[in-house]
Design an enzyme around this catalytic site. Structure first.
Site, short mmCIF file in Angstrom:
data_model
loop_
_atom_site.label_atom_id
_atom_site.label_comp_id
_atom_site.label_asym_id
_atom_site.label_seq_id
_atom_site.Cartn_x
_atom_site.Cartn_y
_atom_site.Cartn_z
N LYS A 73 29.42 27.15 -18.01
CA LYS A 73 28.81 27.98 -19.05
C LYS A 73 29.64 28.03 -20.32
O LYS A 73 29.12 27.84 -21.42
CB LYS A 73 28.59 29.40 -18.48
CG LYS A 73 27.83 30.33 -19.41
CD LYS A 73 27.44 31.61 -18.73
CE LYS A 73 28.60 32.48 -18.36
NZ LYS A 73 29.26 32.17 -17.09
N THR A 75 31.95 25.85 -21.18
CA THR A 75 31.95 24.48 -21.70
C THR A 75 30.70 24.22 -22.51
O THR A 75 30.75 23.61 -23.60
CB THR A 75 32.05 23.48 -20.53
OG1 THR A 75 33.18 23.82 -19.72
CG2 THR A 75 32.19 22.06 -21.03
N ARG A 96 34.98 35.22 -24.47
CA ARG A 96 35.93 36.20 -23.97
C ARG A 96 37.31 35.59 -23.78
O ARG A 96 37.46 34.37 -23.67
CB ARG A 96 35.45 36.75 -22.62
CG ARG A 96 34.18 37.56 -22.69
CD ARG A 96 33.72 37.95 -21.31
NE ARG A 96 33.34 36.78 -20.52
CZ ARG A 96 33.16 36.79 -19.21
NH1 ARG A 96 33.37 37.89 -18.52
NH2 ARG A 96 32.80 35.69 -18.56
N LYS A 107 39.36 30.95 -9.93
CA LYS A 107 38.35 30.69 -10.94
C LYS A 107 38.84 29.72 -12.00
O LYS A 107 38.10 28.90 -12.53
CB LYS A 107 37.91 32.01 -11.61
CG LYS A 107 36.88 31.82 -12.71
CD LYS A 107 36.49 33.17 -13.33
CE LYS A 107 35.47 32.99 -14.45
NZ LYS A 107 36.04 32.33 -15.64
N ALA A 275 32.21 40.46 -15.53
CA ALA A 275 30.75 40.60 -15.56
C ALA A 275 30.19 41.18 -14.28
O ALA A 275 29.06 41.68 -14.28
CB ALA A 275 30.10 39.24 -15.84
N PHE A 303 29.08 35.02 -15.61
CA PHE A 303 28.38 34.71 -14.38
C PHE A 303 26.91 34.38 -14.66
O PHE A 303 26.56 33.90 -15.73
CB PHE A 303 28.53 35.84 -13.36
CG PHE A 303 29.94 36.05 -12.89
CD1 PHE A 303 30.71 34.96 -12.49
CD2 PHE A 303 30.52 37.30 -12.86
CE1 PHE A 303 32.02 35.13 -12.06
CE2 PHE A 303 31.84 37.48 -12.43
CZ PHE A 303 32.58 36.39 -12.02
N PHE A 383 26.44 15.87 -15.01
CA PHE A 383 27.52 15.32 -14.22
C PHE A 383 27.22 13.86 -13.93
O PHE A 383 26.06 13.46 -13.83
CB PHE A 383 27.68 16.09 -12.90
CG PHE A 383 28.44 17.39 -13.02
CD1 PHE A 383 29.67 17.55 -12.39
CD2 PHE A 383 27.92 18.44 -13.75
CE1 PHE A 383 30.37 18.75 -12.51
CE2 PHE A 383 28.62 19.64 -13.86
CZ PHE A 383 29.85 19.79 -13.24
N TRP A 411 30.65 17.72 -22.05
CA TRP A 411 31.92 17.62 -21.34
C TRP A 411 32.56 16.25 -21.59
O TRP A 411 33.75 16.15 -21.84
CB TRP A 411 31.70 17.83 -19.84
CG TRP A 411 32.98 17.84 -19.05
CD1 TRP A 411 33.77 18.92 -18.78
CD2 TRP A 411 33.65 16.72 -18.46
NE1 TRP A 411 34.88 18.54 -18.04
CE2 TRP A 411 34.82 17.19 -17.83
CE3 TRP A 411 33.36 15.35 -18.39
CZ2 TRP A 411 35.70 16.36 -17.15
CZ3 TRP A 411 34.24 14.51 -17.72
CH2 TRP A 411 35.40 15.01 -17.11
#
Length: 558
Positions: A73, A75, A96, A107, A275, A303, A383, A411
């Site tokens: 998210k 990224t 954030r 994480k 979150a 999230f 991906f 990415w």
């Protein structure tokens, strides 16, 4: 495609001096407070001086329910911001700050990934500009002043059994969840039971992220309820006379942090409430300032959309008077297959049947976001193992819900890989119909607000609240807190409170274990299921592989 790690890519970046990044936004050098060469705080003169300008368009990035497969998210937020700038839009990013606890847990960091990152990545994921330390210190000062007041005679008649202000530390440490304080005899005070939460769960964090300015910050800090008397009347931080000193500690932390993406586009990184146990958005002051400085502002909420986006709409937008122009729901083929029952080790193999089942999770998130009256675009975070058939299935499924699903390769390719997504987002944002509205009105009773979120967003059949909790909510309503929004604290891994129920479960109930009044932040927290406000470290924490190499560079951050 680069095989370098995120931190290797970030370290190789040719960063521009932060004053050049500020100049892109029209911020004069004297209005930046530099922290080294590549990061700075934006002075209050800027945040206050741009208030009369017209707002740009606000784009929220959210996601499907998170899985160990990863969704990307942040990224995508960074990649979309770079993509918007590449297609000629003046855009900036608001995200954030990272908490140390998850960094050293499982994480990882919060600066994006691959070629869609905010830099300096290592600084951002560690101490950065000290904001979280300031929040921890302000919170700890209030804790110390409460116990000090009790020690020196307890003029306010605090019932030591009803001190609700816990302590915080910015680290995952399960041993501190429940402790006994003030042991050791008369000189150390009166022993009582208490505990620690992680700093990002502190009400001080939530207050800093919702406050409009320093005076609003001080008023909100004073409104924190820290304890109750034997007659159950509340005692506030202002009764302890703590709000002034707390504001002093937070003075610099209130200023947004300016950094840059790998493509030298401006980004505010400021604040960081969790979150699942808080409201999961960056600061109001950063977002509102960005809207005055750029035509498009891309922000994220933590999230999946059932947590971050719901709270963004019902808490942040309600409190700050914001109205998003479009919402991007990030999905990966991998995450959707995992929501369809595929094991992590089997995600590389094409599995259209499981993907079709897992798409129900995406569909529910789309419907939930649409219920707020906001246009939706699905970003398929690409991906390398994704097959054409799998991508086409997700696109077809999204089209069945009336939204476009755009493949984005940020990415691997940076902003160039997000240009198609940027065009789709601009089209959605520019076609806005001003129909945004929160899910429930202010005047709805608190228990009905909790039930509304549980039934309409989580699709629960019922909410389990015992009489004690219902009576507590009624007492808060009688005390004037009935118009506050609710902040649901539950697992991020499922629409239900059972993290093992992936996909789009139905027929479940939401047990509300506890409710907490965050009178300073301005919301009521409903703690559902087994959610913890102090996480623990996993069996093999990331901290085991983080260290310095022979050159003195940090290794192991991700």
């Amino acid at each position: 495609m680069s095989q370098k790690s995120d931190i290797e890519i970030a370290r190789a970046a040719a960063k521009k001096p932060i004053f050049e990044i500020g100049a892109k936004l029209g911020i004069a050098a004297q209005d930046l407070i530099p922290y080294g060469h590549d990061k700075a705080k934006v002075s209050q003169a800027v945040t206050q001086g741009v208030k009369d300008r017209q707002d740009g368009k606000l784009i929220l990035v959210t996601a499907v329910s998170p899985t160990p497969a990863g969704e990307g998210k942040t990224t995508t937020t960074v990649g979309l911001g770079d993509g918007l700038n590449r297609i000629g839009k003046q855009a900036m990013i608001c995200i954030r700050e990272a908490s140390l606890g998850p960094n050293f847990g499982m994480k990882g960091g919060a600066a994006g990934g691959g070629h869609a990152q905010v830099v300096p990545m290592d600084d951002m994921n560690l101490h950065f500009t000290g904001d979280f330390h300031a929040i921890t210190s302000a919170h700890s000062l209030l804790s110390a002043m409460i116990d000090n007041h009790i020690y020196w005679g307890n003029v306010l008649e605090i019932d030591t059994r009803r001190v609700v202000w816990r302590r915080v530390v910015d680290m995952n440490d399960r041993a501190l969840r429940q402790i006994t304080a003030s042991l050791g005899g008369v000189s150390n005070g009166f022993p009582r039971e208490t505990g620690f939460d992680i700093t990002v769960a502190s009400e001080v964090m939530a207050i800093l992220c919702l406050a409009r300015d320093l005076s609003d910050l001080e008023e909100r800090l004073g409104n924190i309820i820290v304890a109750y008397r034997r007659d159950k009347t509340p005692i506030f931080a202002r009764d302890i006379k703590a709000q002034g000193a707390m504001t002093v500690l937070l003075k610099d932390a209130m200023q947004p942090n300016l950094v840059q993406t790998l493509e030298h586009n401006p980004a505010f990184v400021h604040g960081g409430p969790f979150a699942n146990i808080a409201h999961g958005c960056n600061s109001v002051i950063a977002t509102k300032t960005a809207l005055k400085l750029a035509d498009y502002v891309v922000t994220e909420a933590g999230f999946g959309a059932d947590l971050g986006a719901e709270k963004f709409m019902n808490i942040k937008c309600r409190k700050a008077g914001l109205s998003p122009s479009a919402v991007v729901v990030v999905a990966t083929v991998r995450a959707l297959k995992m929501n369809g029952g595929v094991a992590k080790d089997d995600l590389e193999q094409e599995n259209l049947a499981a993907l079709q089942v897992g798409c129900a999770n995406l569909g529910r998130h789309i419907e939930n976001v649409q219920s707020f009256g906001v246009p939706v675009v699905v970003a398929i975070n690409h991906f390398v193992a994704d097959t054409d058939a799998e991508v086409e299935l997700v696109q077809s499924y999204a089209q069945g819900h009336g939204v476009a699903a755009v493949v984005s390769r940020h990415w691997a390719e940076g902003g160039a890989g997000a240009e198609d997504l940027a065009h789709a987002v601009v089209a959605a944002a520019d076609a806005e119909s001003d129909q945004f509205a929160p899910l429930y009105p202010n005047e709805m009773p608190l228990h009905e607000k909790i039930e509304t979120v549980a039934k309409r967003i989580y699709r629960a059949d019922e909410v389990q609240m015992d009489a004690t909790i219902r009576n507590q909510l009624k007492e808060w309503e009688a005390a004037g807190y009935g118009e506050l929004p609710v902040c649901m604290a539950k697992t991020q891994y499922s629409f239900s409170t059972d993290p093992s129920q992936r996909g789009a479960p139905t027929g479940h109930s939401v047990p509300v274990r506890e409710v907490r009044l965050s009178a300073g932040a301005g919301f009521v927290v409903a703690i559902c299921g087994e959610i913890m406000t102090m996480p623990g470290l996993p069996r093999v924490p990331a901290a085991e592989t983080i260290g310095l190499n022979d050159k003195g560079d940090i290794e192991g951050l991700f």
